[in-house]
Design a protein around this motif. Structure first.
Motif, short mmCIF file in Angstrom:
data_model
loop_
_atom_site.label_atom_id
_atom_site.label_comp_id
_atom_site.label_asym_id
_atom_site.label_seq_id
_atom_site.Cartn_x
_atom_site.Cartn_y
_atom_site.Cartn_z
N THR A 58 0.82 -1.21 0.00
CA THR A 58 0.00 0.00 0.00
C THR A 58 0.85 1.26 0.00
O THR A 58 0.55 2.23 -0.68
CB THR A 58 -0.94 0.02 1.23
N VAL A 59 1.93 1.23 0.76
CA VAL A 59 2.74 2.44 0.91
C VAL A 59 3.44 2.81 -0.39
O VAL A 59 3.79 3.96 -0.62
CB VAL A 59 3.77 2.26 2.05
N MET A 60 3.65 1.83 -1.29
CA MET A 60 4.26 2.13 -2.58
C MET A 60 3.20 2.74 -3.49
O MET A 60 2.49 2.07 -4.22
CB MET A 60 4.83 0.85 -3.20
N SER A 61 3.07 4.06 -3.43
CA SER A 61 2.03 4.76 -4.16
C SER A 61 2.25 4.65 -5.67
O SER A 61 3.38 4.53 -6.14
CB SER A 61 2.02 6.24 -3.77
N SER A 62 1.15 4.67 -6.41
CA SER A 62 1.26 4.66 -7.87
C SER A 62 2.01 5.91 -8.35
O SER A 62 2.60 5.91 -9.42
CB SER A 62 -0.12 4.61 -8.49
N TYR A 63 1.95 6.97 -7.56
CA TYR A 63 2.76 8.15 -7.84
C TYR A 63 4.00 8.06 -6.95
O TYR A 63 3.95 8.34 -5.76
CB TYR A 63 1.96 9.44 -7.53
N LEU A 64 5.13 7.63 -7.55
CA LEU A 64 6.30 7.32 -6.74
C LEU A 64 6.75 8.50 -5.89
O LEU A 64 7.32 8.32 -4.82
CB LEU A 64 7.45 6.85 -7.64
N GLY A 65 6.50 9.71 -6.35
CA GLY A 65 6.91 10.87 -5.58
C GLY A 65 6.23 10.94 -4.23
O GLY A 65 6.70 11.65 -3.34
N ARG A 66 5.10 10.24 -4.08
CA ARG A 66 4.37 10.27 -2.80
C ARG A 66 4.78 9.15 -1.86
O ARG A 66 4.33 9.11 -0.72
CB ARG A 66 2.87 10.20 -3.06
N THR A 67 5.59 8.21 -2.35
CA THR A 67 5.94 7.08 -1.51
C THR A 67 6.76 7.52 -0.31
O THR A 67 6.55 7.06 0.81
CB THR A 67 6.71 6.02 -2.33
N GLY A 68 7.71 8.43 -0.53
CA GLY A 68 8.49 8.95 0.59
C GLY A 68 7.60 9.63 1.61
O GLY A 68 7.79 9.48 2.83
N SER A 69 6.60 10.37 1.13
CA SER A 69 5.64 11.03 2.03
C SER A 69 4.85 9.99 2.82
O SER A 69 4.60 10.18 4.02
CB SER A 69 4.71 11.91 1.23
N ASN A 70 4.45 8.91 2.15
CA ASN A 70 3.71 7.85 2.84
C ASN A 70 4.53 7.24 3.97
O ASN A 70 4.02 6.99 5.07
CB ASN A 70 3.30 6.76 1.85
N ILE A 71 5.80 6.96 3.69
CA ILE A 71 6.65 6.36 4.73
C ILE A 71 6.83 7.32 5.90
O ILE A 71 6.79 6.91 7.06
CB ILE A 71 8.00 5.95 4.13
N ARG A 72 6.99 8.60 5.60
CA ARG A 72 7.11 9.57 6.69
C ARG A 72 5.84 9.59 7.54
O ARG A 72 5.91 9.68 8.77
CB ARG A 72 7.38 10.97 6.12
#
Length: 339
Positions: A134-148
């Protein structure tokens, strides 16, 4: 259940104010799927992915947790992690802090996730599991934000956070097959691990340690190597799974399942239990039959080695070993004379 209590709270607000207040207090103190750390003073809902609106982490409901079967070295490390957080005040008086992070490395089915469950249960804090899919967003730029978001949430109250399958996101940054965004994601993860507070415990698990970026290894306070179970650990696990079966079947199964994981052994026993229930036969007979079925597909050399090990390490007679393994007594006699 939460909805029912809310309705009862409103229903009795006028006619039975005391009951209504008691129900309201119960709602405030009880954990909730949207806010699993509510009982620890944090009513913040779990973070959601901005695109899918799915929860980025899940909270495991902790009931009684079976003490995991572990090697002596692994057990010592896991128990020290528990004790450091239980007795944090002793460390503080000595000018020390508890280990903040632990990396669990080993093949599938050897107890890494169960150890995390056990630690959370022993520390009486929520176990939060990062859903990497789930945390690996389809928009990769948001994945770092998700992990944070996930790590900030887990930091906010005492908890155990498990990053399962860490190699999914923390791959080597020199891997040419990975895109630049995923390499930047590793950097984000390292920064967040460095900032982890001593009030919570961050655990990560991987089946593929070689895939991890070298910098990831250096960030963890404790690295625990979970090996495949040896004979003693396999026998202890089989005694848990089989119940009161006699030592003969435990010795035999331990040899047949040598080199396999705890999860493999548990599945094997569960299958035998279902077979026994369907056929209305003794579990002892079902376990022996399942083990003999597995032996039949092994190479003769492997079956012979199992028979010789049983002869050496158990109290089974030569006749019984021959019956169990299908290796003739003449073959066993010849091999014994030559050793």
């Amino acid at each position: 259940m939460q909805t029912l209590i809310q309705r009862l709270t409103r229903r009795y607000q006028s006619s039975n104010r005391e009951l209504s207040e008691a129900l309201r207090d119960l709602m405030r103190s009880a954990p909730h799927l949207d806010a699993p750390m509510r009982e620890h003073g944090n009513a913040t809902p779990v973070p959601l992915d901005g695109d899918s609106r799915q929860a980025l982490i899940r909270s495991e409901q902790l009931g009684p947790v079976t003490t995991p079967v572990l090697t002596s070295a692994v057990k010592t490390q896991i128990e020290q992690l528990r004790d450091e957080h239980r007795m944090r005040d002793r460390l503080q008086r000595a000018g020390l802090a508890p280990s903040r992070t632990g990396l669990f490395v080993g093949p599938p089915g050897v107890g890494k996730t169960l150890a995390a469950h056990w630690l959370a249960s022993e520390l009486k804090v929520p176990l939060l599991v990062l859903d990497l899919a789930t945390v690996m967003s389809s928009y990769l730029g948001r994945t770092g934000s998700n992990i944070r978001k996930v790590l900030d949430y887990a930091k906010s109250s005492p908890s155990v956070l498990l990053l399962d399958e860490l190699d999914t996101v923390a791959k080597r940054r020199d891997d040419e097959a990975e895109v630049g965004e995923l390499k930047r994601l590793v950097t984000v993860l390292l920064q967040e691990i460095d900032d982890w507070p001593p009030t919570s415990l961050l655990l990560a698990a991987t089946n593929h340690g070689k895939l991890l970026d070298p910098a990831v290894w250096r960030r963890f306070d404790v690295i625990v190597d979970f090996p495949l179970p040896g004979p003693a650990e396999m026998q202890e696990a089989l005694m848990q799974y089989c119940g009161d079966e006699n030592q003969e079947v435990i010795d035999f199964l331990g040899r047949v399942l040598a080199g396999h994981s705890f999860a493999d052994a548990e599945r094997f026993v569960a299958g035998a239990k279902r077979r026994a229930a369907l056929r209305e036969e003794r579990l002892f007979d079902s376990l022996l039959q399942a083990a003999q079925d597995r032996l039949r597909v092994m190479d003769h050399a492997d079956r012979l080695q199992i028979a010789l090990d049983l002869m050496q390490d158990s109290e089974l007679s030569q006749r019984r070993v021959s019956e169990l393994t299908g290796v003739s007594r003449d073959t066993l006699r010849r091999r014994q004379r030559n050793t």
